[in-house]
Design a protein around this motif. Structure first.
Motif, PDB file in Angstrom:
ATOM      1  N   SER A   1      -8.895  51.350  61.989  1.00 60.93           N
ATOM      2  CA  SER A   1      -9.107  52.700  62.509  1.00 60.93           C
ATOM      3  C   SER A   1      -9.338  52.668  64.015  1.00 60.93           C
ATOM      4  CB  SER A   1     -10.307  53.351  61.804  1.00 60.93           C
ATOM      5  OG  SER A   1     -10.100  53.426  60.411  1.00 60.93           O
ATOM      6  N   ILE A   2      -8.299  52.944  64.791  1.00 57.96           N
ATOM      7  CA  ILE A   2      -8.458  53.014  66.255  1.00 57.96           C
ATOM      8  C   ILE A   2      -8.830  54.449  66.585  1.00 57.96           C
ATOM      9  CG2 ILE A   2      -7.454  52.431  68.474  1.00 57.96           C
ATOM     10  CD1 ILE A   2      -5.417  50.730  67.091  1.00 57.96           C
ATOM     11  N   ALA A   3     -10.107  54.781  66.331  1.00 63.29           N
ATOM     12  CA  ALA A   3     -10.567  56.160  66.436  1.00 63.29           C
ATOM     13  C   ALA A   3     -10.717  56.592  67.891  1.00 63.29           C
ATOM     14  CB  ALA A   3     -11.898  56.317  65.697  1.00 63.29           C
ATOM     15  N   GLY A   4     -10.498  57.873  68.127  1.00 62.86           N
ATOM     16  CA  GLY A   4     -10.597  58.491  69.439  1.00 62.86           C
ATOM     17  C   GLY A   4      -9.733  59.737  69.435  1.00 62.86           C
ATOM     18  N   CYS A   5     -10.012  60.683  70.331  1.00 63.41           N
ATOM     19  CA  CYS A   5      -9.229  61.918  70.346  1.00 63.41           C
ATOM     20  C   CYS A   5      -9.014  62.377  71.789  1.00 63.41           C
ATOM     21  CB  CYS A   5      -9.925  62.997  69.537  1.00 63.41           C
ATOM     22  SG  CYS A   5      -8.943  64.496  69.282  1.00 63.41           S
ATOM     23  N   PRO A   6      -7.935  61.890  72.461  1.00 66.95           N
ATOM     24  CA  PRO A   6      -7.045  60.859  71.940  1.00 66.95           C
ATOM     25  C   PRO A   6      -7.698  59.493  72.087  1.00 66.95           C
ATOM     26  CG  PRO A   6      -6.381  61.391  74.165  1.00 66.95           C
ATOM     27  CD  PRO A   6      -7.523  62.327  73.823  1.00 66.95           C
ATOM     28  N   THR A   7      -7.143  58.531  71.388  1.00 67.36           N
ATOM     29  CA  THR A   7      -7.676  57.185  71.508  1.00 67.36           C
ATOM     30  C   THR A   7      -7.257  56.557  72.835  1.00 67.36           C
ATOM     31  OG1 THR A   7      -7.896  55.083  70.345  1.00 67.36           O
ATOM     32  CG2 THR A   7      -5.720  56.107  70.339  1.00 67.36           C
ATOM     33  N   HIS A   8      -8.096  55.675  73.344  1.00 62.69           N
ATOM     34  CA  HIS A   8      -7.821  55.016  74.631  1.00 62.69           C
ATOM     35  C   HIS A   8      -6.585  54.122  74.475  1.00 62.69           C
ATOM     36  CE1 HIS A   8      -8.314  52.590  78.210  1.00 62.69           C
ATOM     37  NE2 HIS A   8      -9.393  53.272  78.573  1.00 62.69           N
ATOM     38  N   PRO A   9      -5.634  54.185  75.414  1.00 61.27           N
ATOM     39  CA  PRO A   9      -4.444  53.338  75.286  1.00 61.27           C
ATOM     40  C   PRO A   9      -4.771  51.857  75.232  1.00 61.27           C
ATOM     41  CG  PRO A   9      -4.592  54.271  77.506  1.00 61.27           C
ATOM     42  CD  PRO A   9      -5.597  54.991  76.655  1.00 61.27           C
ATOM     43  N   GLY A  10      -5.834  51.435  75.936  1.00 63.58           N
ATOM     44  CA  GLY A  10      -6.219  50.031  75.919  1.00 63.58           C
ATOM     45  C   GLY A  10      -6.660  49.570  74.546  1.00 63.58           C
ATOM     46  N   TRP A  11      -7.275  50.477  73.780  1.00 65.28           N
ATOM     47  CA  TRP A  11      -7.702  50.108  72.431  1.00 65.28           C
ATOM     48  C   TRP A  11      -6.481  49.846  71.541  1.00 65.28           C
ATOM     49  CZ3 TRP A  11     -11.459  54.881  71.828  1.00 65.28           C
ATOM     50  CH2 TRP A  11     -12.516  54.741  72.749  1.00 65.28           C
ATOM     51  N   ILE A  12      -5.438  50.639  71.737  1.00 62.87           N
ATOM     52  CA  ILE A  12      -4.235  50.466  70.913  1.00 62.87           C
ATOM     53  C   ILE A  12      -3.526  49.167  71.274  1.00 62.87           C
ATOM     54  CG2 ILE A  12      -2.036  51.448  70.188  1.00 62.87           C
ATOM     55  CD1 ILE A  12      -3.074  54.198  70.960  1.00 62.87           C
ATOM     56  N   VAL A  13      -3.241  48.972  72.561  1.00 64.50           N
ATOM     57  CA  VAL A  13      -2.445  47.803  72.928  1.00 64.50           C
ATOM     58  C   VAL A  13      -3.209  46.510  72.660  1.00 64.50           C
ATOM     59  CG1 VAL A  13      -1.050  49.064  74.614  1.00 64.50           C
ATOM     60  CG2 VAL A  13      -3.129  47.917  75.378  1.00 64.50           C
ATOM     61  N   GLU A  14      -4.532  46.514  72.853  1.00 69.12           N
ATOM     62  CA  GLU A  14      -5.297  45.295  72.582  1.00 69.12           C
ATOM     63  C   GLU A  14      -5.289  44.985  71.094  1.00 69.12           C
ATOM     64  OE1 GLU A  14      -9.757  43.443  73.399  1.00 69.12           O
ATOM     65  OE2 GLU A  14      -8.913  44.935  74.781  1.00 69.12           O
ATOM     66  N   THR A  15      -5.397  46.013  70.259  1.00 72.22           N
ATOM     67  CA  THR A  15      -5.332  45.802  68.813  1.00 72.22           C
ATOM     68  C   THR A  15      -3.972  45.258  68.406  1.00 72.22           C
ATOM     69  OG1 THR A  15      -6.920  47.590  68.399  1.00 72.22           O
ATOM     70  CG2 THR A  15      -5.521  46.919  66.565  1.00 72.22           C
ATOM     71  N   LEU A  16      -2.896  45.841  68.941  1.00 73.32           N
ATOM     72  CA  LEU A  16      -1.550  45.395  68.578  1.00 73.32           C
ATOM     73  C   LEU A  16      -1.310  43.950  69.009  1.00 73.32           C
ATOM     74  CD1 LEU A  16       0.609  48.558  69.401  1.00 73.32           C
ATOM     75  CD2 LEU A  16      -0.249  47.796  67.169  1.00 73.32           C
ATOM     76  N   VAL A  17      -1.774  43.595  70.200  1.00 68.19           N
ATOM     77  CA  VAL A  17      -1.594  42.215  70.659  1.00 68.19           C
ATOM     78  C   VAL A  17      -2.354  41.256  69.745  1.00 68.19           C
ATOM     79  CG1 VAL A  17      -2.101  40.594  72.525  1.00 68.19           C
ATOM     80  CG2 VAL A  17      -1.090  42.812  73.058  1.00 68.19           C
ATOM     81  N   GLN A  18      -3.574  41.626  69.361  1.00 70.39           N
ATOM     82  CA  GLN A  18      -4.338  40.761  68.461  1.00 70.39           C
ATOM     83  C   GLN A  18      -3.652  40.631  67.103  1.00 70.39           C
ATOM     84  OE1 GLN A  18      -8.627  41.042  68.200  1.00 70.39           O
ATOM     85  NE2 GLN A  18      -8.725  42.184  70.117  1.00 70.39           N
ATOM     86  N   LEU A  19      -3.087  41.713  66.596  1.00 67.98           N
ATOM     87  CA  LEU A  19      -2.358  41.637  65.336  1.00 67.98           C
ATOM     88  C   LEU A  19      -1.130  40.755  65.477  1.00 67.98           C
ATOM     89  CD1 LEU A  19      -2.523  45.328  64.039  1.00 67.98           C
ATOM     90  CD2 LEU A  19      -3.875  43.362  63.277  1.00 67.98           C
ATOM     91  N   GLY A  20      -0.440  40.876  66.616  1.00 68.04           N
ATOM     92  CA  GLY A  20       0.738  40.061  66.848  1.00 68.04           C
ATOM     93  C   GLY A  20       0.425  38.577  66.882  1.00 68.04           C
ATOM     94  N   HIS A  21      -0.770  38.237  67.336  1.00 70.23           N
ATOM     95  CA  HIS A  21      -1.155  36.820  67.437  1.00 70.23           C
ATOM     96  C   HIS A  21      -2.028  36.378  66.267  1.00 70.23           C
ATOM     97  CE1 HIS A  21       0.401  35.753  71.464  1.00 70.23           C
ATOM     98  NE2 HIS A  21       0.316  37.053  71.676  1.00 70.23           N
ATOM     99  N   GLY A  22      -2.288  37.293  65.325  1.00 67.77           N
ATOM    100  CA  GLY A  22      -3.058  36.921  64.145  1.00 67.77           C
ATOM    101  C   GLY A  22      -4.522  36.631  64.416  1.00 67.77           C
TER     102      GLY A  22
END
Length: 354
Positions: free
Chosen positions: A181-202
């Protein structure tokens, strides 16, 4: 033989043979929301969105703002995923899930198919390696679920603060994780990209998520941390009207001392935040956002004491400290708190409270 493999498998085999790092596929669906989280994401910097996707080795299959494919091409992509011909590593959903009317989901249909988006998400979520709720609407229902909630909006794994939502509390994606849950309204772009990078690297595991599935790298902080008005807060030198420099908690409805997020430490576009822009924190990362008992610009009080106190401070301590702080407030802060720009710079006043 290559001819016996799914359409994308020969390419995967070639990369593996060349010892190239595996890449990950991402599908972004727009559900019941304003699209503001996508707009926020497009403003990502340090790194920007495309650099982050490359860093995370992520290939975007579809996104409403980034991809040209639509109509039949988009339907064919979805069909390929559901049939197992196209791998899906990351499913991102933006916007609340609209279950109405009467649980049918027909308030929101996938264009060209007549199929409720709710059903599409239910079919794709078990296939995806990771499921990501983008924004508070997808995480908890958000503004879309506020009030009478005539659309029967909910989040992926939560309905407000209650476990449930579309997928239910027991849902786990193929990675074994609940919806992130990357919560926010709108959510911070840094929260999204950091989460995606971490998912990409496991490197994002269950212990990296809080009780609501929010990534702890931002949810373990309070909006109060790093607030540029903290000196005013410490002395309880408070603003009384919009535009004034003082602390916004006592009179202007700010709940940054209770809200999870590093908004004032990780400035938006390297520069701003709600509070830095003169607007109080209204708790957009929290499960009950949109259901406050008072207007956003008002501080509910009982006996003159704000109802919403810092999360981990006993009320008696707060009252005692506030009384002492107000008695010791330097005249510089007292005057600046009610001004729209600095009226008395440091060192120019006696500093003695009046």
């Amino acid at each position: 033989m290559p001819g016996d493999l799914p359409p994308d498998a020969s390419g995967i085999a070639a990369r593996e043979a060349a010892d190239e790092p595996a890449r990950h596929t991402l599908l972004w669906l727009q559900s019941g929301g304003c699209g503001g989280c996508s707009m926020s994401l497009l403003n990502a910097d340090s790194p920007d969105l495309f650099a982050a996707l490359d860093l995370g080795r992520i290939d975007v299959l579809a996104h409403p703002s980034l991809c040209e494919a639509s109509g039949e091409d988009h339907h064919a992509l979805i069909a390929g995923i559901l049939a197992g011909r196209q791998p899906l590593d990351i499913l991102c959903v933006e916007g609340a899930i609209l279950r109405g009317p009467s649980g049918t989901g027909r308030f929101h249909l996938q264009p060209g198919t007549g199929k409720p988006v709710m059903r599409l998400v239910e079919e794709l979520a078990p296939i995806a390696r990771h499921v990501v709720a983008i924004g508070s609407c997808t995480a908890f229902g958000g503004v879309s679920a506020a009030g009478d909630n005539v659309t029967e909006a909910c989040g992926l794994a939560f309905d407000g603060a209650e476990p449930g939502g579309l997928l239910g509390p027991a849902f786990r994606s193929r990675s074994g994780l609940p919806p992130i849950s990357i919560a926010g309204c709108p959510t911070h772009p840094g929260w999204i990209v950091e989460t995606l990078v971490q998912l990409g690297h496991g490197t994002l595991g269950a212990s990296d998520l809080d009780a609501f599935g929010r990534p702890r790298f931002y949810a373990d902080h309070l909006v109060h941390h790093g607030c540029t008005r903290n000196e005013f807060y410490e002395y309880k030198a408070s603003a009384k009207e919009p535009g004034q420099l003082g602390c916004l908690m006592e009179h202007m409805g700010c709940i940054g001392t209770q809200v999870h997020g590093d908004c004032n430490m990780r400035a938006w576009n390297g520069e701003g935040s709600c509070i830095r822009g003169g607007y109080p924190c209204i708790g957009c990362t929290e499960p009950r956002f949109g259901e406050r008992e008072a207007p956003f610009l008002e501080t509910p009080k009982r006996g003159g004491i704000p109802v919403g106190l810092p999360t981990d401070m006993p009320k008696a301590w707060f009252v005692a400290l506030a009384s002492l702080a107000k008695a010791a407030t330097p005249e510089r802060l007292r005057r600046n708190a009610l001004a729209e720009r600095i009226a008395v710079p440091p060192g120019k006043a006696s500093g003695k409270p009046k």
